[in-house]
Design an enzyme around this catalytic site. Structure first.
Site, short mmCIF file in Angstrom:
data_model
loop_
_atom_site.label_atom_id
_atom_site.label_comp_id
_atom_site.label_asym_id
_atom_site.label_seq_id
_atom_site.Cartn_x
_atom_site.Cartn_y
_atom_site.Cartn_z
N GLY A 79 8.32 52.77 18.71
CA GLY A 79 7.60 51.25 18.59
C GLY A 79 6.17 51.32 18.70
O GLY A 79 5.61 50.29 17.84
N HIS A 133 9.45 19.05 -0.92
CA HIS A 133 8.47 18.19 -0.45
C HIS A 133 9.30 17.40 0.73
O HIS A 133 10.70 17.08 0.57
CB HIS A 133 8.30 16.80 -1.42
CG HIS A 133 7.64 15.67 -0.72
ND1 HIS A 133 6.46 15.82 -0.40
CD2 HIS A 133 7.78 14.45 -0.48
CE1 HIS A 133 5.93 14.60 0.30
NE2 HIS A 133 6.73 13.74 0.14
C1 FAD Z 1 -3.01 43.30 21.71
C2 FAD Z 1 -2.61 43.78 19.82
C3 FAD Z 1 -2.02 42.74 19.08
C4 FAD Z 1 -1.91 43.08 17.63
N1 FAD Z 1 -1.09 41.94 17.04
C5 FAD Z 1 -0.90 42.30 15.71
C6 FAD Z 1 -0.21 41.48 14.80
O1 FAD Z 1 0.13 40.23 15.35
N2 FAD Z 1 -0.03 41.61 13.65
C7 FAD Z 1 -0.28 42.86 13.05
O2 FAD Z 1 -0.30 43.10 12.01
N3 FAD Z 1 -1.03 43.88 13.87
C8 FAD Z 1 -1.43 43.56 15.33
N4 FAD Z 1 -1.61 44.69 16.05
C9 FAD Z 1 -2.34 45.81 15.19
C10 FAD Z 1 -1.13 46.60 15.06
O3 FAD Z 1 -0.38 46.86 16.49
C11 FAD Z 1 -1.46 48.32 14.78
O4 FAD Z 1 -2.06 47.98 13.40
C12 FAD Z 1 -0.04 48.92 14.40
O5 FAD Z 1 0.53 49.10 15.58
C13 FAD Z 1 -0.54 50.27 13.96
O6 FAD Z 1 0.75 51.09 13.51
P1 FAD Z 1 0.70 52.61 13.67
O7 FAD Z 1 1.99 53.02 13.14
O8 FAD Z 1 -0.47 53.19 12.79
O9 FAD Z 1 0.37 53.15 15.06
P2 FAD Z 1 0.85 52.92 16.27
O10 FAD Z 1 1.57 51.77 16.38
O11 FAD Z 1 -0.30 52.71 17.21
O12 FAD Z 1 2.09 54.16 16.83
C14 FAD Z 1 1.43 55.34 16.58
C15 FAD Z 1 2.64 55.93 17.47
O13 FAD Z 1 2.42 57.51 17.42
C16 FAD Z 1 2.59 58.03 18.70
N5 FAD Z 1 1.65 59.17 18.72
C17 FAD Z 1 0.37 59.21 18.61
N6 FAD Z 1 -0.13 60.75 18.53
C18 FAD Z 1 1.04 61.60 18.61
C19 FAD Z 1 1.38 62.90 18.33
N7 FAD Z 1 0.26 63.81 18.29
N8 FAD Z 1 2.62 63.35 18.42
C20 FAD Z 1 3.61 62.38 18.63
N9 FAD Z 1 3.48 61.05 18.64
C21 FAD Z 1 2.24 60.48 18.59
C22 FAD Z 1 2.01 57.29 19.77
O14 FAD Z 1 2.56 57.43 21.07
C23 FAD Z 1 2.64 55.95 19.16
O15 FAD Z 1 3.85 55.48 19.43
C24 FAD Z 1 -2.13 44.23 17.39
C25 FAD Z 1 -2.78 45.32 17.98
C26 FAD Z 1 -2.90 44.81 19.50
C27 FAD Z 1 -3.63 45.74 20.20
#
Ligand code: FAD
Ligand code: NAD
Length: 565
Positions: A113, A535
């Site tokens: 997640g 509407h």
């Molecule tokens: C407080 C907050 C509220 C937000 N609200 C919104 C919103 O309402 N709408 C929206 O669109 N975005 C929102 N965002 C932004 C959104 O959460 C991120 O843009 C999104 O989670 C990015 O997804 P990702 O898959 O790139 O990375 P992430 O969700 O960060 O997932 C990356 C995963 O990779 C894993 N990982 C990292 N390195 C390694 C490795 N070397 N080996 C194995 N696993 C690894 C991590 O443990 C993590 O589980 C919010 C962010 C925050 C902080």
């Protein structure tokens, strides 16, 4: 097995497991120092001056559920596709890869997640659901206008915190189950790239597993960025990771940074009774938004609330509360670099952006140099090496590439990459990706801001026009007594192209999709203005917006044949 997969929503037509999951759509113990006299001082008294498996080890794969066939790997590789990071980006890519018949594995070093589900969109939207209701119940004037009488509204901090953490667990389980059901191998451990098409993963204290894949997607996300000089203790100087647990609702909280996180938390905190002070380095609050929308948002979301602010200043040093002393924030003028005084608050929330999580990923083994930690990619998310060459079979999506740090953007980039590795060229149009800030009311946007559009118009030599509609003219908004709002369309009058749409008002985050889908599909204003809206609905705000645009081009889409109803 069929699975319909959209960017962040899935439907599994399995009678025993049907899940329709939507991820984004998106905590009081007394602090020790609060018992001392500082906490009894009022705000003005406390501002001093302001200014990553070998074949033999396949059995060891942690989860390899299989009520579905997850393809057969291309000859000589363990997998067709290996994704490092099971956040929303990795998850979106994994589901689409299975639909494309790719043998897929996902490596996760922490919990499934990622940020969005565990420390981002999901818990924050749970808190915002509470703040929205609190705000409404506390608004006597609004209630009276609807003829309602409501007794004093209150809340149970721990129950609010539980709502956020329970929602995160529920969505995390849904995500895990959706991948298991489709047969994605979830490999537990931290992934490191060893060389082309080769990754090791493992847990501390256990031997590493080495796996090969034809294509690899880096989807490792981001972590809170904390500027130098700021000491985070997790209790009084916190990031969003801590704030989402709502362990305390401080009397006075300083929020450093007035971007998405800062704004959303100001909505939560003020609804729950805190006073907020923003510290923003740039000259205006909410600098990322269209300036006109930003001004309106300031008038509604900032000025009437218990919020004050200091713009054009950096928080250069923040010391956590200790032994009865409050949190001390040293401010510095952003331009002159002169000290601008000190603030003493109960809690400081650091909301100054996010840093890519690319450490330990082994990028040096494939000659890739990060840029401020971000993985350099081209428009197809293909990783670029230190010699400006594309690294074959390696992609990076989501927050780790820094193109657009949004959950649905990460997922869309993942789907785009899967399309490419399964043989169909695909370039994602980032200008069609909507964004929303879930304050009350909400702010949403897609495409260019007015200054960006102006710059483009001047450079490319075309005329640009603006159309606006107010929520005050919308029946549904008025029925809800929510007439405060504006929709703004930035367009080309010569050909009806939509350059940008910005909305401030009730349900703006839902309303923006008519505009973002139009941009994604290349629909022009002269065509969309004939689309019929029910509407009375808030969607008529956008209907009015498109109808009010003055376009000098004729309808481009053929009118459909009459159909007898
Ligand atoms: C407080 C907050 C509220 C937000 N609200 C919104 C919103 O309402 N709408 C929206 O669109 N975005 C929102 N965002 C932004 C959104 O959460 C991120 O843009 C999104 O989670 C990015 O997804 P990702 O898959 O790139 O990375 P992430 O969700 O960060 O997932 C990356 C995963 O990779 C894993 N990982 C990292 N390195 C390694 C490795 N070397 N080996 C194995 N696993 C690894 C991590 O443990 C993590 O589980 C919010 C962010 C925050 C902080
Ligand atoms: N609803 C949503 O979609 C949502 C919600 C939360 C977060 N997010 C994502 O998470 C990411 C991080 O959000 P964020 O709000 O932390 O970042 P942001 O980039 O949106 O805003 C950071 C703000 O902090 C200011 N700043 C930086 N350093 C400073 C300093 N030392 N002193 C004072 N001000 C300083 C910047 O000028 C900027 O205004 C964003 O990119 C956003 O896309 C999205």
């Amino acid at each position: 097995m069929q699975a319909s997969v959209s960017s962040l929503s899935i439907s599994l037509p399995n009678s025993t497991f049907r899940s329709n999951i939507r991820f984004c759509g998106l905590r009081q113990q007394a602090l020790g120092f609060q018992s001392v006299s500082q906490s009894q001082l009022n705000k003005s008294q406390r501002i001093r001056i302001v200014g990553r498996k070998s074949r033999l080890q396949k059995r060891l794969v942690s989860v390899s559920a299989s009520d579905s066939d997850n393809g057969s790997p291309t000859k000589s590789f363990d997998y067709d596709l290996l994704i490092i990071g099971a956040g929303v980006g990795g998850h979106g890519a994994a589901l689409h890869a299975v639909e494309k018949g790719l043998k897929t594995a996902i490596v996760e070093g922490d919990v499934v997640g990622g940020t969005c589900v565990n420390r981002g969109c999901v818990p924050s939207k749970a808190l915002l659901a509470v703040s929205g209701r609190m705000r409404e119940l506390q608004d006597e004037h609004h209630m009276k206008a609807l003829g309602l009488q409501v007794a004093a509204a209150g809340y149970d901090r721990q129950a609010v915190a539980d709502h956020a953490s329970n929602l995160a667990s529920k969505i995390r389980n849904n995500l895990t189950n959706s991948m298991k059901a489709l047969g994605v191998d979830i490999l537990t451990g931290f992934g490191t790239i060893l060389g082309p098409q080769k990754v090791k993963y493992g847990k501390v204290g256990f031997p590493d597993n080495v796996i090969t894949a034809k294509d690899i997607i880096i989807a490792t996300g981001s972590v809170p960025f904390v500027p130098k000089g700021i000491e985070v203790d997790g209790k009084t100087v916190i990031t969003s990771d801590h704030a989402l647990k709502l362990e305390v609702v401080p009397d006075w909280v300083a929020i450093v940074g007035s971007g998405y996180i800062g704004l959303e938390f100001s909505d939560v905190y003020t609804a729950l009774g805190s006073e907020v002070t923003f510290i923003e380095a740039l000259d205006q609050l909410m600098p990322g938004f269209d300036p006109e929308i930003g001004k309106l948002a300031q008038r509604v979301l900032i000025n009437p609330r218990k919020i004050d602010y200091h713009t054009g200043v950096f928080a250069t040093k923040i010391t956590p509360a200790k032994d009865g002393t409050p949190v001390i924030i040293e401010l510095t003028d952003a331009k002159t670099k002169e000290p601008k005084g000190t603030l003493e608050v109960d809690v400081a929330l650091i909301a100054t952006g996010r840093a890519p999580f690319t450490k330990g990923l082994g990028l040096e083994n494939i000659n890739v140099e990060t840029q401020r930690g971000f993985v350099p990619v081209d428009e197809r998310m293909r990783v670029i090496d230190a010699n400006r060459n594309l690294v074959p079979h390696l992609y990076c999506i989501g927050d780790a590439n820094g193109k657009m740090m949004l959950a649905h953007a990460a997922s869309a980039q993942g789907i785009s990459v899967v399309e490419q590795v399964s043989g169909r060229d695909h370039v994602l149009n980032h200008l069609s990706i909507p964004a929303a800030c879930f304050t009350h009311p909400e702010i949403s946007m897609v495409g260019l801001t007015e200054p960006q559009a102006k710059e483009k118009a001047e450079k490319e030599g075309f005329e640009m026009s603006i159309a606006k509609t107010s929520f005050k003219a919308n029946t549904k908004a008025l029925a809800e007594n929510e007439g405060e709002g504006l929709a703004k369309l930035i367009y080309r009058p010569d050909n009806g192209e939509i350059l940008g749409v910005h909305i401030f008002g009730m349900h703006a985050a839902d309303l923006i999709h008519e505009a973002s889908n139009a941009i994604a599909l290349g629909t022009r204003i002269q065509d969309i203005k004939f689309a019929v809206h029910a509407h009375p609905t808030l969607s008529e705000v956008l209907d009015e917006l498109f109808k009010s645009a003055k376009v000098n081009a004729s309808v481009t889409k053929p009118v459909s044949e009459p159909v007898a109803v």
